[in-house]
Scaffold this active site. Structure first.
Site, PDB file in Angstrom:
ATOM      1  N   CYS A 190       0.804  -1.215   0.000  1.00  0.00           N
ATOM      2  CA  CYS A 190       0.000   0.000   0.000  1.00  0.00           C
ATOM      3  C   CYS A 190       0.840   1.269   0.000  1.00  0.00           C
ATOM      4  O   CYS A 190       0.445   2.279  -0.579  1.00  0.00           O
ATOM      5  CB  CYS A 190      -0.976   0.010   1.179  1.00  0.00           C
ATOM      6  SG  CYS A 190      -0.220  -0.184   2.812  1.00  0.00           S
ATOM      7  N   HIS A 231      -1.696   0.553   7.306  1.00  0.00           N
ATOM      8  CA  HIS A 231      -2.335   0.854   6.034  1.00  0.00           C
ATOM      9  C   HIS A 231      -1.909   2.258   5.635  1.00  0.00           C
ATOM     10  O   HIS A 231      -1.509   3.064   6.484  1.00  0.00           O
ATOM     11  CB  HIS A 231      -3.859   0.762   6.153  1.00  0.00           C
ATOM     12  CG  HIS A 231      -4.573   0.845   4.844  1.00  0.00           C
ATOM     13  ND1 HIS A 231      -4.190   0.116   3.742  1.00  0.00           N
ATOM     14  CD2 HIS A 231      -5.654   1.584   4.438  1.00  0.00           C
ATOM     15  CE1 HIS A 231      -4.995   0.384   2.720  1.00  0.00           C
ATOM     16  NE2 HIS A 231      -5.882   1.282   3.121  1.00  0.00           N
ATOM     17  N   ASP A 280      -8.329   5.931  -1.162  1.00  0.00           N
ATOM     18  CA  ASP A 280      -7.923   4.641  -0.593  1.00  0.00           C
ATOM     19  C   ASP A 280      -8.168   3.564  -1.638  1.00  0.00           C
ATOM     20  O   ASP A 280      -9.314   3.186  -1.903  1.00  0.00           O
ATOM     21  CB  ASP A 280      -8.720   4.348   0.682  1.00  0.00           C
ATOM     22  CG  ASP A 280      -8.312   3.039   1.349  1.00  0.00           C
ATOM     23  OD1 ASP A 280      -7.456   2.312   0.800  1.00  0.00           O
ATOM     24  OD2 ASP A 280      -8.852   2.734   2.432  1.00  0.00           O
TER      25      ASP A 280
END
Length: 230
Positions: free
Chosen positions: A24, A88, A106
């Site tokens: 990520c 994250h 996101d």
């Protein structure tokens, strides 16, 4: 929300962005670059902020211990979309010349892409959900121009003890910092309650956000922070 952003919303599709599962931090790095190059964001990334979400008990994936709950995630097999990550990374866009609400980008979320920050916090962070103190989530907010300059990852965190990949890496070369540093991901994911901002007064925020590792805040400070950024 400004009319410019409203016109962009229906056309945005997360699949148009480079994304490699479990990477990520690199996905968001490239996301920010693409937003800048496409004109959706300022060409220097001055209106973009990279946000790392983790806590003091972050554990390596290889141990199978993940303590950062986020809802409405594509990787979930549950109806509520909850996933327990070790950390994250997302992007938040704040337009300086507009009174519009900050937007969250996101790539792993099932929510609208992008989503207003307030609704993202309510739906994905769910601050009312009671967590043990040691699993309290923190948010490291880094100004994108500084992230572009300093961030580096040689992907060592995605290798097991025998050197094999825990998850297949992206097809492109690892990201190297402008000064030649090869890996500093752990500096961004390391978080402690003692390092969170004690005050969100404008001068404190201005000084903190100018630092390489940005600002560390709690979930109760996150939305307010974006009203205080210079």
């Amino acid at each position: 929300m400004s009319s410019v952003i409203i016109s962009e919303l229906p056309a945005m599709d997360a699949t148009r962005f480079q994304q490699t599962p479990y990477y990520c931090e690199e996905n968001v790095y490239l996301l920010c670059k693409t937003l800048c190059e496409s004109g959706v964001a300022d060409e220097t990334g001055s209106d973009l902020f990279v946000v790392f979400i983790s806590n003091e008990r972050k554990q390596a994936r290889m141990f199978g211990l993940c303590f950062v709950p986020l809802w409405h995630q594509k990787a979930s097999t549950r109806a509520d979309g909850i996933v327990l990550w070790d950390y994250h990374v997302i992007c938040v866009q704040r337009k300086k010349e507009s009174d519009s609400e900050p937007l969250v980008w996101d790539l792993d979320s099932t929510l609208p892409f992008p989503s207003p920050l307030a609704s993202y916090v309510t739906e994905t962070i769910q601050p009312s959900f009671q967590l043990f103190a040691e699993y309290k989530r923190f948010f490291r907010v880094v100004h994108a121009p500084l992230f572009f300059k300093h961030f580096a990852s040689d992907r060592r965190h995605m290798k097991g003890p025998d050197g094999s990949w825990i998850a297949q890496p992206p097809p492109y070369q690892p990201i190297v910092a402008q000064d030649g540093v090869l890996h500093n991901l752990s500096e961004y994911t390391a978080m402690s309650a003692t390092d969170t901002l004690s005050s969100l007064d404008p001068e404190t925020v201005r000084e903190a956000i100018s630092q390489k590792l940005g600002v560390l805040v709690s979930h109760s400070q996150l939305q307010d922070l974006f009203t205080k950024l210079p």
